[in-house]
Design a protein around this motif. Sequence first.
Motif: not given
Length: 482
Positions: A206-213, A224-226
Motif C-alpha cells: 500500500i503506497c498511497g490513497v485516492r481522495a475526494r477533495q 512509508r505507508g498508510v
Amino acid sequence: MQDKVISIEAVPEFHDQCDLLVIGYGIAGACAALEAARAGGDVLVLERSSAGGGASALSSGIFYLGGGTAVQEACGFEDSADNMYRFMTASMGSEDAELVQRYCADNVAHFDWLETQGIPFERSYHKDKAVFLLTTEGLLSTGNEKVWPYREIARPVPRGHQVAQEGESPGSAAMEALIARCAEAGVRSACDTQVNALIRDGEGRICGVRARQQGQDRYFRADRGVVMATGGFSMNETMVRAHWPQYSETCEPLGGAYSDGSGIELGSAAGGRTEAMDGVIATASIYPPGQLIKGIVVNRNGHRFVAEDSYHGRLGGFIAEQPEQRAYLIVDAEIFAYPEIETARHQLVDGFETVEEMEQRLEMPAGALQTTMAEYNRHAREASDPQFQKHADWLKPLDQGPWAAFDISFDRSSYLFITLGGLKIDCEARVVDARGQVIPGLFAAGACTTHIPKSGKSYASGMSLGPGSYFGRVAGRCAMSG
C-alpha cells in the motif's frame, strides 16, 4: 461504485507525496502523525471533516491506564504491569495476550508521554461510582476490576485516567494539545478530504490513497505507508444492523458524524482481516447514584442474571440477551432514588406496598419475583451472594417497603453505543490478513481496529482512548522504521 483498492498503474498523476499518510485526525491519527514526524518523517494527515479532533474530542476524555502511573501512586493505589495484564486477559480475553502484554508493559511510560504533550491529569481520586465526570478528578474506577471472579485473579485498582477539564467533553483538551504538538513537529494536514481508495504498487505494498477533495479525485503518494485511523462504524446503521443482532430502535450511536466504517471497508478491500464486528458497548447506566447498585436487576421472568455491581456496559450486554430484552431494577424504600443519567430514560413503573403486587404489575410468573427477593435477602443479611458473588460493599437486604421498579429494558430505555470491531492488527499496528500475514504498507490504530475488549461485557471506559493513543504511536514509529 469506484474500486476501493486501485493499482499504481491506474493513477494518472500524484498531487502530493509524503513519507507517511495518516487517514483521520482523532487521537490515534494524531499520535501516529506526531511519532512519525519526530522520527524524521514528512507526514500528511487527511481528515474528512473540517477540523481535527474526531470522536476523541467529543469524548469524556478517559484513558484506561495502569501499571503504577503517577496519578495512581499519588492517590495511594499500588498497581503493576503484571497485575493489569492479569485483569485484562481474565476479563477481556486472552486471544490477544501478546498485544495486551505490550500495552500493559508500556503503560506507565505512555502515561508520562501523554502528560509531556500537554494533556493535563489531576492527582485526585473520585471515590463514587460514575460513568463520566463533569469535574476534574484524575482517577476513577471504570471497569469490572471489583467484579467476581476478576477481583480474585488480580488486585482491584482504579485505572480510569480522566483529562482535567470540566464539562462533558474533556477529550477536546487532549486533542487540542496533541494537534498543537503535531503542528510544532511539522505535520501537514488537509481537511474536508475523504479517502475513497487505497493504492497498491506492483509488489503488493500500500503506497498511497485516492481522495475526494474540492469535488475532484486527487492522488497522494506515501513512501512509508498508510495509517488508517478513521474510527468505528457506530454511525453506519446498515453495518450496525448487519453485525449486531441485539440492535434496538431505541439504541443511539455515540461518535463523530463520520464514524461510518469507511476505513474498515477500505482495509478489508485490501485484504485486511476483521474481528469482533458484533462487538458493541451499549450503556444506559443505573448509577449514579451508587446506592441503586444495592438493588437487584431481574428479567421479565423475575430472575436475576448478572451481578448488579458490574460496569454499566457489562450490565447492558446481559440485558440485551434477556427474553424480549426486558429488565427491571428493583429497590426498596431505604435506597430509593432516581437514576441521574437522564439520557438513559429509565422509567419508574410505580411504587408497591408488597413484592407480590409488584410481581403482578410487571406480569411476571406467579411467585417468581417473590422467590428471587426472598433468596437474595436471606443471603444479603449474611453479606453473601452465592448466585453472582456481588461485592459485599453493595449488598443489603431489600426488606424496607414500599418497593419500586424501574424499567431498564433494552428496547425501552435509551442505550448509547459504540462499536468494538474492526481491522485486526499485530503488536506493531500492522494490518494482517485472514492468514495472519502482514499487509505491506498498511497500518491501523484506534476505533477502526478490533478493540482489546471485544464485547461490552468486558469493556472498560478508557479502552478506546488508551489503546488508540498507544497503538497510534506504535504505528507511526513502525512505519518510519520499516
